[in-house]
Design a protein around this motif. Sequence first.
Motif, mmCIF file in Angstrom:
data_model
loop_
_atom_site.group_PDB
_atom_site.id
_atom_site.type_symbol
_atom_site.label_atom_id
_atom_site.label_comp_id
_atom_site.label_asym_id
_atom_site.label_seq_id
_atom_site.Cartn_x
_atom_site.Cartn_y
_atom_site.Cartn_z
ATOM 1 N N ASP A 249 0.852 -1.256 -0.045
ATOM 2 C CA ASP A 249 0.022 -0.060 0.278
ATOM 3 C C ASP A 249 0.716 1.185 -0.015
ATOM 4 N N THR A 250 0.536 2.113 -0.813
ATOM 5 C CA THR A 250 1.200 3.313 -0.886
ATOM 6 C C THR A 250 1.368 4.274 0.124
ATOM 7 N N VAL A 251 0.231 4.110 1.026
ATOM 8 C CA VAL A 251 0.220 5.001 2.319
ATOM 9 C C VAL A 251 0.732 4.172 3.508
ATOM 10 N N THR A 252 0.421 3.038 3.764
ATOM 11 C CA THR A 252 0.725 2.414 5.011
ATOM 12 C C THR A 252 1.916 1.261 4.744
ATOM 13 N N GLY A 253 2.143 1.053 3.350
ATOM 14 C CA GLY A 253 3.216 -0.240 3.527
ATOM 15 C C GLY A 253 2.506 -1.605 3.721
ATOM 16 N N THR A 254 1.336 -1.884 3.960
ATOM 17 C CA THR A 254 0.565 -2.958 4.195
ATOM 18 C C THR A 254 0.418 -3.535 2.952
ATOM 19 N N PRO A 255 0.232 -5.224 2.845
ATOM 20 C CA PRO A 255 -0.225 -5.684 1.641
ATOM 21 C C PRO A 255 -1.607 -5.227 0.950
ATOM 22 N N THR A 256 -1.514 -5.215 -0.443
ATOM 23 C CA THR A 256 -2.542 -4.759 -1.173
ATOM 24 C C THR A 256 -2.927 -5.681 -2.363
ATOM 25 N N VAL A 257 -4.106 -6.177 -2.301
ATOM 26 C CA VAL A 257 -4.393 -7.330 -3.292
ATOM 27 C C VAL A 257 -5.085 -6.540 -4.651
ATOM 28 N N ALA A 258 -4.145 -6.548 -5.745
ATOM 29 C CA ALA A 258 -4.447 -6.207 -6.899
ATOM 30 C C ALA A 258 -5.126 -7.060 -7.799
ATOM 31 N N PRO A 259 -6.310 -7.404 -8.111
ATOM 32 C CA PRO A 259 -6.689 -8.453 -8.994
ATOM 33 C C PRO A 259 -6.303 -8.378 -10.489
ATOM 34 N N LEU A 260 -5.749 -9.368 -11.100
ATOM 35 C CA LEU A 260 -5.436 -9.312 -12.378
ATOM 36 C C LEU A 260 -6.536 -9.711 -13.304
ATOM 37 N N ASP A 261 -6.588 -8.869 -14.549
ATOM 38 C CA ASP A 261 -7.485 -8.953 -15.462
ATOM 39 C C ASP A 261 -7.284 -10.139 -16.347
ATOM 40 N N PRO A 262 -8.250 -11.321 -16.128
ATOM 41 C CA PRO A 262 -8.082 -12.616 -16.739
ATOM 42 C C PRO A 262 -7.848 -12.557 -18.151
ATOM 43 N N ARG A 263 -8.282 -11.399 -18.778
ATOM 44 C CA ARG A 263 -8.216 -11.362 -20.427
ATOM 45 C C ARG A 263 -7.016 -11.083 -20.818
#
Length: 274
Positions: A249-263
Amino acid sequence: MFDAAPRLVVHEATIGYDRRTVSDSLSVEILDRSFTAIIGPNACGKSTLLRAMARILAPAAGHVILDGKEIGSYRSKDVARRLGLLPQSSLAPDGIRVADLVARGRAPHQSLIQQWRAEDEDAVWAAMAATGVVDLSSRLVDELSGGQRQRVWVAMLLAQQTDILLLDEPTTFLDIAHQYELLELFRDFHDQGRTIVAVLHDLNQAARYADHLIVMKDGDVVATGHPSHVITAELVEDVFGLRALVVPDTVTGTPTVAPLDPRTLTHDRQEIPR
């Protein structure tokens, strides 16, 4: 930070509803003074586990231990003096005002002999002040917005003055601003020394606010630990069936899940180093 002997422990518990078993031989420890988030896909047993911890569900086998004793051995009021529960949905009596609903949180501390006292009054107003609902004290609960009502229920929970707070999907039905507002409030309670256990659906919120995760799948605990160690692309795909990048996370540094586009998936799963 955490004590060696947790106050709340589930040991080899079989829990479920009627004849349907949700979890079999489930064991988990709630670290004292932690902000623990229980996460997992729908119908994986998160709320069932929380209800067993709150003594709403009695395990068919195994144990739920609170302060060194089987939770079922306590009187209801004794349990309510030790831990408080915010259920998924709560219905206020018709025509009840905010201050009167919050005052119901003092019930575990009263008896036929020892009824309403000055310290009960102080606890109610302190709880309303902590949750920012003092100005609403004379309003009817039915007139409030969803976010306001949820704060009132949290105030009632605080009025119990317990060190352990169990929260079952506390941000459900709230808009995004009220979700974060409420989570900040819970973090404040945690910073004051309370143990928070919350069932959460949003992985990013869980990673941002909790310092301990319990990950469930099909009634079992599949991972526990700090979010920075638990939330990985492999776990997200295995537990939730979602291919994603896990980035800081750009603010907290905690992990952020960013889903991938299956296409656009043309290569193996990736994870950006943290």
